[in-house]
Design an enzyme around this catalytic site. Structure first.
Site, short mmCIF file in Angstrom:
data_model
loop_
_atom_site.label_atom_id
_atom_site.label_comp_id
_atom_site.label_asym_id
_atom_site.label_seq_id
_atom_site.Cartn_x
_atom_site.Cartn_y
_atom_site.Cartn_z
N CYS A 80 -2.53 0.69 -6.04
CA CYS A 80 -1.12 1.13 -6.11
C CYS A 80 -0.85 1.92 -7.39
O CYS A 80 -0.02 2.81 -7.41
CB CYS A 80 -0.21 -0.09 -6.04
SG CYS A 80 -0.66 -1.36 -7.22
N LYS A 98 1.19 -14.58 4.23
CA LYS A 98 0.37 -13.87 5.23
C LYS A 98 -0.56 -12.90 4.53
O LYS A 98 -0.13 -12.07 3.73
CB LYS A 98 1.27 -13.08 6.20
CG LYS A 98 0.47 -12.47 7.34
CD LYS A 98 1.24 -11.46 8.13
CE LYS A 98 1.22 -10.08 7.52
NZ LYS A 98 -0.13 -9.47 7.46
N GLU A 124 6.69 -4.95 -4.26
CA GLU A 124 5.71 -4.22 -5.09
C GLU A 124 5.14 -3.14 -4.18
O GLU A 124 4.39 -3.44 -3.26
CB GLU A 124 4.59 -5.16 -5.56
CG GLU A 124 5.04 -6.27 -6.48
CD GLU A 124 5.34 -5.79 -7.89
OE1 GLU A 124 5.18 -4.59 -8.17
OE2 GLU A 124 5.75 -6.63 -8.71
N GLU A 142 1.41 9.58 -1.88
CA GLU A 142 0.37 8.60 -2.21
C GLU A 142 -0.76 8.72 -1.19
O GLU A 142 -0.55 8.57 0.01
CB GLU A 142 0.95 7.18 -2.14
CG GLU A 142 -0.06 6.13 -2.55
CD GLU A 142 0.45 4.69 -2.41
OE1 GLU A 142 1.06 4.37 -1.38
OE2 GLU A 142 0.22 3.89 -3.33
P1 NAD Z 1 1.17 -1.98 4.39
O1 NAD Z 1 2.56 -1.78 3.93
O2 NAD Z 1 0.71 -1.27 5.60
O3 NAD Z 1 0.90 -3.53 4.68
C1 NAD Z 1 1.11 -4.51 3.71
C2 NAD Z 1 1.27 -5.86 4.38
O4 NAD Z 1 2.45 -5.82 5.17
C3 NAD Z 1 0.14 -6.24 5.33
O5 NAD Z 1 -0.09 -7.63 5.23
C4 NAD Z 1 0.70 -5.91 6.70
O6 NAD Z 1 0.18 -6.69 7.75
C5 NAD Z 1 2.18 -6.23 6.50
N1 NAD Z 1 3.08 -5.48 7.38
C6 NAD Z 1 2.91 -4.24 7.89
N2 NAD Z 1 3.99 -3.90 8.63
C7 NAD Z 1 4.84 -4.94 8.56
C8 NAD Z 1 6.14 -5.19 9.12
N3 NAD Z 1 6.76 -4.29 9.87
N4 NAD Z 1 6.74 -6.37 8.84
C9 NAD Z 1 6.13 -7.28 8.05
N5 NAD Z 1 4.90 -7.11 7.51
C10 NAD Z 1 4.27 -5.95 7.76
O7 NAD Z 1 0.26 -1.68 3.13
P2 NAD Z 1 -1.31 -1.75 3.00
O8 NAD Z 1 -1.88 -0.60 3.75
O9 NAD Z 1 -1.80 -3.12 3.32
O10 NAD Z 1 -1.49 -1.55 1.42
C11 NAD Z 1 -1.40 -0.30 0.84
C12 NAD Z 1 -0.05 -0.10 0.18
O11 NAD Z 1 0.22 -1.19 -0.68
C13 NAD Z 1 -0.05 1.13 -0.71
O12 NAD Z 1 1.13 1.84 -0.51
C14 NAD Z 1 -0.10 0.54 -2.11
O13 NAD Z 1 0.43 1.37 -3.10
C15 NAD Z 1 0.67 -0.72 -1.94
N6 NAD Z 1 0.34 -1.70 -2.99
C16 NAD Z 1 1.24 -1.94 -3.98
C17 NAD Z 1 0.95 -2.82 -5.02
C18 NAD Z 1 1.92 -3.10 -6.12
O14 NAD Z 1 1.75 -4.10 -6.81
N7 NAD Z 1 2.94 -2.29 -6.32
C19 NAD Z 1 -0.29 -3.48 -5.03
C20 NAD Z 1 -1.19 -3.22 -4.01
C21 NAD Z 1 -0.86 -2.33 -2.98
#
Ligand code: NAD
Length: 527
Positions: free
Chosen positions: A304, A195, A270, A401
């Site tokens: 991230c 997704k 991640e 963050e």
């Molecule tokens: P997010 O956690 O809001 O969403 C990430 C994904 O999860 C999206 O596809 C979203 O639709 C889905 N999602 C949201 N709620 C969900 C649920 N309850 N059940 C299942 N799926 C759900 O994060 P974001 O705003 O898209 O990205 C930012 C975050 O991602 C930051 O905290 C960043 O640090 C982290 N990030 C980490 C890495 C890494 O490799 N460690 C890389 C990129 C981003």
């Protein structure tokens, strides 16, 4: 604005990219190598962060669509696993060539949907092709071991794919995050239901159209657009055997619970970070300023790994700050296609208001706003790169963050002191050390609690190196050989040759311990 056409078997739209090109783009769910509408007929809009205007409507997957995608992935599993591994590798290699060939359109869509400058999007797409090529090379090098611990026994391990894997990615690096997950999963012989983020579905849809051209069989990769609800159906699905998630720590925690409650699926996470970037008095100062600058402001801080806590030793603190602010004054915040733009918009209005709230909090709590802090214009989501000095460890701008272009500069005196500050967080994704003293570099690299440590550089994530977090920044690793272990399981075969059968009856070898996540198969065969 886009035009929107729809038929019973496919969805497509025509979008104008920032470079003025018209691109026809599929907008359906990608299941079984076909674009199909969602069963509910639901769609949602994806928005251009540089204008705030909708770009296109894409199909939104519900539970029934996730079921369809899992059915397709399950159906495809056996055929995909039975292909010679070298053939799987060849197909991944072909896909990486196609990605190279379509760099311009993939990058144009990424830039349009995410807001990153076009040249950054082009770099991302090149990296994506590299990741697929790297794992193409792995496909026929995955295998078990012969365990020669007993001459009367023929014992060995086999490594097999996990099965249907679920993958959920964020919006900040949409194509790289897809590649980090899909490429190793396929190399190992798994099939995928992925997704994308509801904020950036477009580039992945374009990439889907390349999969049949690379002769990836139907059902091997299924890509769904949707939000939290679609993601939760994937995390909860009883026939998905592994979930790989990249996103916030808060959602990562939910994913782990869902994985446990559904079928104890294997989990890799991640997650977020608040990474330290540490500059010692003896560092090459220009190099350190450049690395710290890119470390926190690349991708407008929506990274991230963002090195958002910059610790500078007192002997160079004033000079570092002067050069850093000078560099800030040279930034150009603007539209993604303008070649002079150094920083594009942040992803959406929510992210913008979260970032500006943090900036207000920093000022309220007494930090000094040394640069930036202001939203630029009212159309799109542009904000100045921002620097705070006089930051103390209790402040929220230091502990949380922000996921935006906001840096905290902190003075330190000793190695011991800075190590304590660097590690004084529940995060542990990345860290960097800037010094010309090799002993200090290795001492600090060992002492800092982070899954990735850069010395005199920042943000390097080559496909060969494992990537992942300590503490609440994640579980498991992506990239490198490490990802192969995350997408496979290992089982043991212990075989007593006929001549040694008497030995078999005398020996309590049911006590043979499997390796982690192994299945023991004890065979008694006529040979
Ligand atoms: P997010 O956690 O809001 O969403 C990430 C994904 O999860 C999206 O596809 C979203 O639709 C889905 N999602 C949201 N709620 C969900 C649920 N309850 N059940 C299942 N799926 C759900 O994060 P974001 O705003 O898209 O990205 C930012 C975050 O991602 C930051 O905290 C960043 O640090 C982290 N990030 C980490 C890495 C890494 O490799 N460690 C890389 C990129 C981003």
């Amino acid at each position: 604005m886009s035009t929107h056409t729809r038929s019973s078997s496919s969805l497509s739209t025509s979008v104008k990219t920032h470079t003025g090109k018209d691109l026809t783009l599929p907008t359906g769910l990608f299941i079984n190598n076909e674009f199909v509408p969602s069963l509910s007929g639901k769609t949602f809009a994806t928005v251009d962060p540089s204008t705030g205007e909708p770009i296109a409507e894409v199909a939104e997957a519900d539970k029934e669509d996730v079921d369809r995608a899992v059915d397709a992935a399950e159906e495809a599993l056996k055929g995909w696993q039975m292909l010679p591994a070298a053939t799987r590798g060849k197909l991944l290699w072909t896909l990486s060539d196609l990605i190279d060939k379509h760099t311009d359109s993939l990058a144009a869509l990424e830039s349009l949907d995410n807001g990153k400058p076009l040249r950054d999007a082009i770099d991302d797409v090149r990296g994506v092709a590299d990741v697929f090529r790297y794992y193409a090379g792995w496909a026929d090098k995955i295998g078990g071991q012969v365990l020669d611990y007993d001459p009367a026994l023929h014992a060995y391990t086999r490594v097999e794919p996990v099965g249907v894997v679920g993958q959920i990615i964020p919006w900040n690096y949409p194509l790289p995050m897809l590649a980090w997950k899909v490429a190793p999963a396929l190399a190992c012989g798994n099939t995928v239901v992925l997704k994308t983020s509801e904020k950036t579905p477009l580039s992945a849809l374009k990439l889907c159209s390349l999969l049949p051209l690379a002769s990836i069989p139907p059902g091997v990769v299924n890509i769904l657009s949707g939000g939290a609800s679609t993601g939760s159906h994937i995390a909860l699905h009883p026939r998905i055997r592994k979930i790989a998630f990249t996103g916030s720590t808060a959602v990562g925690r939910k994913i782990m619970k869902m994985a446990a409650d559904s079928n104890l699926k294997k989990v890799t996470l991640e997650l977020g970070g608040k990474s330290p970037n540490i500059v010692f008095d003896d560092a090459d100062l220009d190099g350190a300023v450049a690395a710290c600058f890119g470390g926190v402001y690349d991708n407008v801080g929506q990274n991230c790994c963002a090195g958002s806590r910059i610790f500078v030793q007192s002997g160079v603190y004033e000079e570092f700050t002067r050069r850093f602010v000078e560099k800030l004054s040279q930034t150009v915040v603007g539209p993604p296609t303008d070649p002079t733009t150094t920083h594009g918009p942040v992803i959406d209005s929510l992210q913008l208001s979260s970032i500006t709230s943090f900036i207000s909090l920093g000022q309220t709590h007494g930090a000094t706003l040394a640069y930036g802090g202001t939203r630029l214009g009212t159309r799109g989501y542009f904000i100045q790169p921002t620097l705070f000095t006089n930051v103390t460890p209790e402040m929220q701008i230091y502990t949380q963050e922000i996921f935006g272009p906001v840096a905290c500069l902190v003075r330190f005196e000793t190695e011991e002191e800075v190590l304590g500050m660097a590690n004084g967080t529940e995060y542990g994704l990345a860290a960097a050390v800037h010094t010309t003293d090799l002993d200090r570099a290795t001492r600090m690299a060992r002492g800092v609690q982070a899954g990735v440590v850069w010395v005199n550089c920042y943000n390097l994530t080559p496909p060969q190196m494992p990537f992942g977090g300590y503490k609440q920044s994640g579980i498991g690793r992506e990239l490198g050989e490490a990802a192969i272990r995350e997408y496979t399981r290992e089982f043991c075969v212990s075989h007593i040759p006929l001549a040694a059968r008497r030995y078999f009856f005398k020996t309590d070898f049911m006590g043979f311990d499997g390796l982690i996540e192994t299945k023991s198969v004890i065979m008694r065969m006529r040979v």
